[in-house]
Design a protein around this motif. Structure first.
Motif, PDB file in Angstrom:
ATOM      1  N   ALA A  33       0.831  -1.212   0.000  1.00 26.99           N
ATOM      2  CA  ALA A  33       0.000   0.000   0.000  1.00 26.99           C
ATOM      3  C   ALA A  33       0.859   1.253   0.000  1.00 26.99           C
ATOM      4  O   ALA A  33       0.454   2.286  -0.512  1.00 26.99           O
ATOM      5  N   GLY A  34       2.048   1.175   0.545  1.00 24.25           N
ATOM      6  CA  GLY A  34       2.940   2.330   0.559  1.00 24.25           C
ATOM      7  C   GLY A  34       3.811   2.437  -0.673  1.00 24.25           C
ATOM      8  O   GLY A  34       4.371   3.490  -0.944  1.00 24.25           O
ATOM      9  N   ARG A  35       3.939   1.339  -1.426  1.00 22.51           N
ATOM     10  CA  ARG A  35       4.837   1.341  -2.575  1.00 22.51           C
ATOM     11  C   ARG A  35       4.110   1.330  -3.904  1.00 22.51           C
ATOM     12  O   ARG A  35       4.694   1.640  -4.925  1.00 22.51           O
ATOM     13  N   THR A  36       2.870   0.963  -3.893  1.00 25.72           N
ATOM     14  CA  THR A  36       2.112   0.842  -5.129  1.00 25.72           C
ATOM     15  C   THR A  36       2.073   2.163  -5.879  1.00 25.72           C
ATOM     16  O   THR A  36       1.863   3.218  -5.292  1.00 25.72           O
ATOM     17  N   THR A  37       2.278   2.098  -7.178  1.00 16.30           N
ATOM     18  CA  THR A  37       2.145   3.282  -8.007  1.00 16.30           C
ATOM     19  C   THR A  37       0.653   3.569  -8.160  1.00 16.30           C
ATOM     20  O   THR A  37      -0.119   2.701  -8.538  1.00 16.30           O
ATOM     21  N   TYR A  38       0.281   4.765  -7.838  1.00 12.11           N
ATOM     22  CA  TYR A  38      -1.122   5.133  -7.926  1.00 12.11           C
ATOM     23  C   TYR A  38      -1.433   5.634  -9.323  1.00 12.11           C
ATOM     24  O   TYR A  38      -0.656   6.345  -9.924  1.00 12.11           O
ATOM     25  N   SER A  39      -2.597   5.254  -9.789  1.00 11.84           N
ATOM     26  CA  SER A  39      -3.070   5.705 -11.083  1.00 11.84           C
ATOM     27  C   SER A  39      -4.277   6.609 -10.836  1.00 11.84           C
ATOM     28  O   SER A  39      -5.394   6.134 -10.651  1.00 11.84           O
ATOM     29  N   LEU A  40      -4.029   7.896 -10.776  1.00 13.03           N
ATOM     30  CA  LEU A  40      -5.102   8.844 -10.475  1.00 13.03           C
ATOM     31  C   LEU A  40      -5.947   9.099 -11.712  1.00 13.03           C
ATOM     32  O   LEU A  40      -5.421   9.312 -12.797  1.00 13.03           O
ATOM     33  N   ASP A  41      -7.255   9.059 -11.497  1.00 16.31           N
ATOM     34  CA  ASP A  41      -8.194   9.271 -12.584  1.00 16.31           C
ATOM     35  C   ASP A  41      -9.491   9.809 -11.998  1.00 16.31           C
ATOM     36  O   ASP A  41      -9.748   9.683 -10.802  1.00 16.31           O
ATOM     37  N   TRP A  42     -10.310  10.400 -12.856  1.00 16.45           N
ATOM     38  CA  TRP A  42     -11.630  10.864 -12.432  1.00 16.45           C
ATOM     39  C   TRP A  42     -12.617   9.708 -12.516  1.00 16.45           C
ATOM     40  O   TRP A  42     -12.635   8.972 -13.496  1.00 16.45           O
ATOM     41  N   PHE A  43     -13.431   9.537 -11.466  1.00 17.60           N
ATOM     42  CA  PHE A  43     -14.482   8.521 -11.481  1.00 17.60           C
ATOM     43  C   PHE A  43     -15.542   8.891 -10.440  1.00 17.60           C
ATOM     44  O   PHE A  43     -15.317   9.721  -9.561  1.00 17.60           O
ATOM     45  N   ASP A  78      -7.058   7.121  -7.047  1.00 12.75           N
ATOM     46  CA  ASP A  78      -6.779   5.786  -7.559  1.00 12.75           C
ATOM     47  C   ASP A  78      -7.978   4.918  -7.203  1.00 12.75           C
ATOM     48  O   ASP A  78      -8.244   4.661  -6.028  1.00 12.75           O
ATOM     49  N   ARG A  79      -8.709   4.492  -8.217  1.00 10.68           N
ATOM     50  CA  ARG A  79      -9.963   3.768  -7.999  1.00 10.68           C
ATOM     51  C   ARG A  79      -9.746   2.472  -7.205  1.00 10.68           C
ATOM     52  O   ARG A  79     -10.502   2.162  -6.286  1.00 10.68           O
ATOM     53  N   MET A  80      -8.717   1.715  -7.549  1.00 10.80           N
ATOM     54  CA  MET A  80      -8.483   0.447  -6.876  1.00 10.80           C
ATOM     55  C   MET A  80      -8.176   0.657  -5.389  1.00 10.80           C
ATOM     56  O   MET A  80      -8.714  -0.038  -4.528  1.00 10.80           O
ATOM     57  N   CYS A 158      -5.832   1.366   5.291  1.00 10.98           N
ATOM     58  CA  CYS A 158      -6.725   2.476   4.931  1.00 10.98           C
ATOM     59  C   CYS A 158      -6.064   3.827   5.199  1.00 10.98           C
ATOM     60  O   CYS A 158      -6.141   4.739   4.373  1.00 10.98           O
ATOM     61  N   LYS A 159      -5.421   3.943   6.340  1.00  7.25           N
ATOM     62  CA  LYS A 159      -4.745   5.200   6.693  1.00  7.25           C
ATOM     63  C   LYS A 159      -3.635   5.506   5.688  1.00  7.25           C
ATOM     64  O   LYS A 159      -3.495   6.642   5.227  1.00  7.25           O
ATOM     65  N   LYS A 160      -2.902   4.480   5.316  1.00  3.82           N
ATOM     66  CA  LYS A 160      -1.803   4.667   4.361  1.00  3.82           C
ATOM     67  C   LYS A 160      -2.354   5.099   2.996  1.00  3.82           C
ATOM     68  O   LYS A 160      -1.778   5.966   2.337  1.00  3.82           O
ATOM     69  N   ILE A 161      -3.469   4.532   2.579  1.00  7.96           N
ATOM     70  CA  ILE A 161      -4.085   4.899   1.302  1.00  7.96           C
ATOM     71  C   ILE A 161      -4.533   6.359   1.330  1.00  7.96           C
ATOM     72  O   ILE A 161      -4.263   7.119   0.399  1.00  7.96           O
ATOM     73  N   ALA A 162      -5.208   6.759   2.409  1.00  6.89           N
ATOM     74  CA  ALA A 162      -5.674   8.147   2.522  1.00  6.89           C
ATOM     75  C   ALA A 162      -4.483   9.109   2.501  1.00  6.89           C
ATOM     76  O   ALA A 162      -4.502  10.117   1.783  1.00  6.89           O
TER      77      ALA A 162
END
Length: 190
Positions: A33-43, A78-80, A158-162
């Protein structure tokens, strides 16, 4: 042939191995969760919750759970990863329900000047104030595995994602009075 005591030991060993495998998998998930490349998109976050409710329909139906939400905004994230965050909060709301009560989860969102502030509210067992900061620590559990299964890694993920999105995650609760989990997602600069 094994005697009764040997079978009990084997069952204990098997249960321990399964618990250890869950811990290892959850720790790997936390690390990713801390290393994943985020793919930001509108949804549409409304559509995301629609999809999650369909995916979770079996467990929601089994628990008699009701998930209420409407007018959730279109967001840039990042939707995922956001799906994972929401799913974990919904799962926890269902898991930590009061005995003999059907869970009710309410999801809402408020627009702030620079961010969206989501709220996931339940009417479950709640969290005493002295434990509210601790629940975001890895492997922190407030209950035994027999009471509520899990490894204590879901909320730290969840905290790391936020935070990875530039937002925050926190809880407001009183023991016996349900939880209100909040997380923010910054709006992209215009």
């Amino acid at each position: 042939k094994l005697d009764k005591e040997s079978l009990e030991y084997l069952d204990y060993i098997n249960s321990g191995a399964k618990r250890l495998q869950r811990l290892i998998n959850d720790l790997l998930d936390f690390s990713r969760a801390g290393r994943t490349t985020y793919s930001l998109d509108w949804f549409s976050s409304q559509q995301l919750v629609d999809d999650l409710c369909r995916q979770l329909s079996g467990s929601l139906r089994t628990a008699g759970a009701q998930v209420i939400y409407s007018n959730l905004p279109k967001i840039h994230a990042d939707r995922m990863q956001l799906s994972r965050l929401m799913q974990n909060l919904i799962d926890n709301a269902v898991k930590f329900r009061k005995v003999a009560q059907h869970p009710r989860v309410e999801i809402s969102c408020a627009e702030e000047p620079a961010a969206w502030r989501f709220e996931v509210r339940d009417h479950g067992i709640g969290i005493a104030p002295e434990y509210q900061a601790k629940i975001f620590g890895v492997f922190t559990r407030l209950h035994t595995e027999d009471e509520y299964p899990g490894t204590g890694v879901g909320l730290p993920i969840c905290k790391k994602i936020a935070e990875r999105h530039g937002g925050q995650l926190w809880v407001e609760s009183a023991e016996g009075d349900g939880c209100r989990f909040f997380f923010t997602l910054p709006k992209p600069a215009a």
